[in-house]
Design a protein around this motif. Structure first.
Motif, short mmCIF file in Angstrom:
data_model
loop_
_atom_site.label_atom_id
_atom_site.label_comp_id
_atom_site.label_asym_id
_atom_site.label_seq_id
_atom_site.Cartn_x
_atom_site.Cartn_y
_atom_site.Cartn_z
N ALA A 108 0.85 -1.19 0.00
CA ALA A 108 0.00 0.00 0.00
C ALA A 108 0.89 1.24 0.00
CB ALA A 108 -0.92 0.02 1.22
N ARG A 135 -2.71 -0.60 -3.55
CA ARG A 135 -3.76 0.11 -2.83
C ARG A 135 -3.22 1.42 -2.27
NH1 ARG A 135 -5.18 -4.42 1.39
NH2 ARG A 135 -7.18 -3.37 1.68
N GLU A 158 -8.54 3.98 -1.73
CA GLU A 158 -9.42 2.98 -1.12
C GLU A 158 -9.91 3.42 0.25
OE1 GLU A 158 -8.96 -1.61 0.53
OE2 GLU A 158 -7.78 -0.95 -1.20
#
Length: 235
Positions: free
Chosen positions: A13, A112, A137
């Motif tokens: 991420a 992400r 997200e």
């Protein structure tokens, strides 16, 4: 015949700060702060404004109260947020160079992204709402954080919500306060300074800009951090 070395793995991420990192909103904050202090008969210098860069809004409100703003902290926060949101609605989010391109490349690569900001959620949602869909997200805002930056809480909350190991994420920050928060959370951190120097703040990498940066550059940061941690563990 030896095979080519494997490219570093992409981070699980990427955690983005908002003000000053994703969007150059600091000028709007500074204008709103100065006007508010002047309304109460005070003066607000550029040097004073710089001390608020990257701070949590409650912390900033306390500093403004010390400068003579006779309002409760929550009213100061709401007033400043409304002023900056009005500027964004009129002018659009002023994206920092290379930010949108890197976000799009991360989305295409399946990485992400979360927004980790001390601004209020309604402002973060306004900024994200002005971007192409599917880039972020998750938002962890100043409303959500148990403690503001430079405490690590917001970054730890983002990693927990995404279900990722902080060491397998990468943070992007523009302020010493934000860098310290991300580093304290154990997140490999890239500093991209805007208003304030990040020399000595503890970022694992310093980039002058996000222009021409790719997910593979962030993979290199993650890989270098993992290698350094492994060396330290075996020392």
């Amino acid at each position: 015949m030896s095979s080519a070395p494997l490219a570093p793995a992409l981070p699980d991420a990427v955690l983005w700060d908002m003000d000053g990192t994703l969007v150059d909103t600091e000028k709007h904050w500074m204008a709103a702060e100065g006007a508010l202090v002047e309304r109460f008969g005070g003066t607000w210098t550029h040097e004073q404004a710089m001390t608020l860069v990257g701070q949590g809004l409650e912390t900033s409100a306390g500093i403004l109260q010390e400068a003579g703003v006779r309002m409760p902290a929550h009213e100061i926060v709401d007033h400043l947020t409304a002023e900056v949101m009005t500027a964004l609605e009129e002018l659009g989010p002023p994206l920092r160079p290379g930010a949108l391109e890197l976000l799009g490349a991360l989305r295409d690569a399946g990485v992400r992204c979360a927004l980790v900001t001390m601004s209020l959620r309604r402002m973060a949602e306004l900024v994200v709402g002005g971007l192409p869909e599917g880039l972020f997200e998750l938002i962890v805002s100043g409303d959500d954080a148990t403690r503001p930056k430079p405490f690590p809480d917001a970054y730890l909350q983002a990693c927990a919500a995404l279900g990722v190991d902080p060491a397998r994420a990468v943070a992007i920050e523009d302020s010493p306060t934000g860098v310290r928060a991300a580093v304290a959370a154990g997140v490999p951190t890239v500093g991209v300074p805007l208003m304030v120097s990040l020399v000595g703040a503890g970022a694992h990498e310093l980039w002058p800009t996000l222009e021409n940066r790719t997910p593979h550059d962030l993979a290199d940061v993650s890989s270098a951090h993992a290698a350094a941690a492994a060396r330290k563990g075996h020392a």
